[in-house]
Motif scaffolding. Structure first.
Motif, mmCIF file in Angstrom:
data_model
loop_
_atom_site.group_PDB
_atom_site.id
_atom_site.type_symbol
_atom_site.label_atom_id
_atom_site.label_comp_id
_atom_site.label_asym_id
_atom_site.label_seq_id
_atom_site.Cartn_x
_atom_site.Cartn_y
_atom_site.Cartn_z
ATOM 1 N N GLU A 110 -1.292 -2.634 -13.347
ATOM 2 C CA GLU A 110 -1.303 -1.496 -14.272
ATOM 3 C C GLU A 110 -0.893 -0.197 -13.594
ATOM 4 N N LEU A 111 -0.822 -0.203 -12.252
ATOM 5 C CA LEU A 111 -0.371 0.977 -11.514
ATOM 6 C C LEU A 111 1.150 1.040 -11.425
ATOM 7 N N GLY A 112 1.814 -0.087 -11.670
ATOM 8 C CA GLY A 112 3.260 -0.183 -11.497
ATOM 9 C C GLY A 112 3.589 -1.402 -10.664
ATOM 10 N N ILE A 113 4.800 -1.459 -10.133
ATOM 11 C CA ILE A 113 5.248 -2.593 -9.320
ATOM 12 C C ILE A 113 5.413 -2.131 -7.877
ATOM 13 N N TYR A 114 4.608 -2.730 -6.995
ATOM 14 C CA TYR A 114 4.596 -2.304 -5.594
ATOM 15 C C TYR A 114 4.674 -3.505 -4.673
ATOM 16 N N ALA A 115 5.231 -3.286 -3.491
ATOM 17 C CA ALA A 115 5.244 -4.326 -2.462
ATOM 18 C C ALA A 115 3.809 -4.705 -2.109
ATOM 19 N N PRO A 116 3.560 -5.988 -1.809
ATOM 20 C CA PRO A 116 2.187 -6.414 -1.521
ATOM 21 C C PRO A 116 1.569 -5.712 -0.321
ATOM 22 N N GLN A 117 2.408 -5.254 0.622
ATOM 23 C CA GLN A 117 1.876 -4.599 1.818
ATOM 24 C C GLN A 117 1.235 -3.250 1.499
ATOM 25 N N ILE A 118 1.710 -2.576 0.441
ATOM 26 C CA ILE A 118 1.140 -1.258 0.116
ATOM 27 C C ILE A 118 0.224 -1.300 -1.102
ATOM 28 N N PHE A 119 0.188 -2.463 -1.784
ATOM 29 C CA PHE A 119 -0.642 -2.582 -2.985
ATOM 30 C C PHE A 119 -2.113 -2.255 -2.719
ATOM 31 N N PRO A 120 -2.735 -2.775 -1.645
ATOM 32 C CA PRO A 120 -4.147 -2.458 -1.403
ATOM 33 C C PRO A 120 -4.409 -0.957 -1.270
ATOM 34 N N ALA A 121 -3.504 -0.238 -0.583
ATOM 35 C CA ALA A 121 -3.693 1.212 -0.424
ATOM 36 C C ALA A 121 -3.578 1.923 -1.766
ATOM 37 N N MET A 122 -2.670 1.465 -2.625
ATOM 38 C CA MET A 122 -2.506 2.061 -3.942
ATOM 39 C C MET A 122 -3.771 1.856 -4.783
ATOM 40 N N VAL A 123 -4.358 0.662 -4.680
ATOM 41 C CA VAL A 123 -5.578 0.379 -5.437
ATOM 42 C C VAL A 123 -6.728 1.252 -4.952
ATOM 43 N N SER A 124 -6.901 1.313 -3.635
ATOM 44 C CA SER A 124 -7.992 2.107 -3.072
ATOM 45 C C SER A 124 -7.851 3.579 -3.449
ATOM 46 N N GLN A 125 -6.622 4.063 -3.433
ATOM 47 C CA GLN A 125 -6.377 5.468 -3.756
ATOM 48 C C GLN A 125 -6.664 5.761 -5.229
ATOM 49 N N SER A 126 -6.298 4.833 -6.100
ATOM 50 C CA SER A 126 -6.434 5.082 -7.539
ATOM 51 C C SER A 126 -7.832 4.809 -8.062
ATOM 52 N N LYS A 127 -8.509 3.810 -7.494
ATOM 53 C CA LYS A 127 -9.805 3.395 -8.027
ATOM 54 C C LYS A 127 -10.990 3.882 -7.218
ATOM 55 N N GLY A 128 -10.728 4.336 -5.988
ATOM 56 C CA GLY A 128 -11.843 4.763 -5.155
ATOM 57 C C GLY A 128 -12.819 3.642 -4.888
ATOM 58 N N VAL A 129 -12.298 2.476 -4.445
ATOM 59 C CA VAL A 129 -13.179 1.324 -4.258
ATOM 60 C C VAL A 129 -14.078 1.468 -3.030
ATOM 61 N N CYS A 130 -13.678 2.287 -2.090
ATOM 62 C CA CYS A 130 -14.441 2.372 -0.838
ATOM 63 C C CYS A 130 -15.912 2.756 -1.025
ATOM 64 N N PRO A 131 -16.247 3.687 -1.941
ATOM 65 C CA PRO A 131 -17.657 4.043 -2.095
ATOM 66 C C PRO A 131 -18.539 2.870 -2.514
#
Length: 312
Positions: A275-296
């Motif tokens: 739902e964020l768009g189409i990204y290379a798998p190597q950068i997908f995790p960083a995009m998810v963490s940035q958008s969803k704030g999963v780290c907290p």
């Protein structure tokens, strides 16, 4: 709570298929418990069903994300109604994500081309339905996906939508890959370093796709990203009952293995469609963490992961 326990059994027995559908089924089980538990027993009852669900399928980060959300909502909700409203919001987020994935992914389906897919993914089926709705004409090669033949479900759903299907045995995937313009699957999990965990056979087909220069795209919501892998935990590969493959009595003395998933390295994947768009798998995790704030919330996810799989 018989309805909730039945859902747990259905998830464990693979009567519910597709990571998104499993997450929705888990939320339905929680909803049954929330609606039918007394006020005094509500908290413990919800925690109990969450743990049962997490243990039913260890390799399901989408469900684990949903269950972590439930535990957070349980702490913050001031009433039963507020908790039910929180479940409604999460389900709406899932539906919205699915619509965006279908919109973005449909643009990658070649008009007049051939798609090849493996196993059953509601996300992939909806994406292909959207492509057809957008006026594209294409054919889909569907592998049977032994030992439980989930490909048959995919084939039936596509045929019901008016999409031409060629149904083949798994071992014919290499032979038919040369006819394909795009290889498209869902995912059960995506790790912090971009590896894709999906139905056994997915990686073998990815190797074939690379051999014939067929681009491989994975249609998966951000819920498929498993943040506990960033903390060093390996994604568990579920081993299912050997009797799903063959009656062990037919091969006395033989070791029969039945892994449910395999792991495709990121270099074999052209892009993750989320739902964020189409990204290379190597950068997908960083995009998810940035958008969803999963780290907290990663410590909560790790705790649930440990309880579900008895990890250290």
């Amino acid at each position: 709570m018989d309805e909730a326990r039945k859902i747990v059994d259905d998830i464990r027995a693979l009567r519910v298929q597709g990571a998104r559908n499993i997450a929705l089924a888990a939320l339905k089980a929680v909803r049954f418990v929330v609606e039918k538990s007394s006020s005094t027993a509500l908290e413990n009852a919800v925690k109990e069903i969450v743990l049962e669900l997490a243990r039913a399928r260890p390799t399901e980060p989408a469900m684990r994300d949903a269950l972590t959300y439930v535990l957070r909502a349980l702490r913050s909700a001031g009433s039963r109604d507020e908790l039910l409203q929180a479940l409604d919001r999460y389900e709406e987020e899932l539906r919205s994500a699915e619509e965006k994935i279908s919109e973005y992914g449909a643009r990658r389906v070649p008009d007049g081309g051939v798609v090849i897919t493996h196993c059953h993914s509601t996300t992939v089926v909806n994406l292909l339905r959207r492509a057809k709705k957008d006026g594209k004409k294409f054919r889909v090669i569907v592998t049977e996906t032994r030992p439980l033949y989930q490909g048959k479900t995919t084939a039936k759903e596509l045929l019901e939508s008016g999409i031409p299907v060629t149904y083949v045995v798994d071992s014919a995937a290499y032979y038919f890959m040369r006819d394909a313009d795009i290889y498209l699957t869902g995912a059960d999990a995506i790790t912090s370093d971009g590896y894709v965990i999906n139905k056994i056979g997915t990686a073998l087909m990815a190797v074939a796709a690379e051999r014939f220069d067929v681009p491989y795209y994975v249609a998966a919501s951000t819920l498929k990203y498993d943040p506990v892998t960033a903390a060093g935990f390996p994604e568990p590969i579920e081993e299912r009952d050997p009797a799903e493959v063959i009656d062990p009595r037919e091969l006395p003395g033989a070791e029969i293995r039945n892994p449910a998933f395999d792991v495709t390295p990121p270099e074999l994947v052209d892009g993750i469609i989320s739902e964020l768009g189409i990204y290379a798998p190597q950068i997908f995790p960083a995009m998810v963490s940035q958008s969803k704030g999963v780290c907290p919330h990663i410590e909560e996810m790790i705790a649930l992961f440990r309880l579900a799989g008895k990890q250290q």
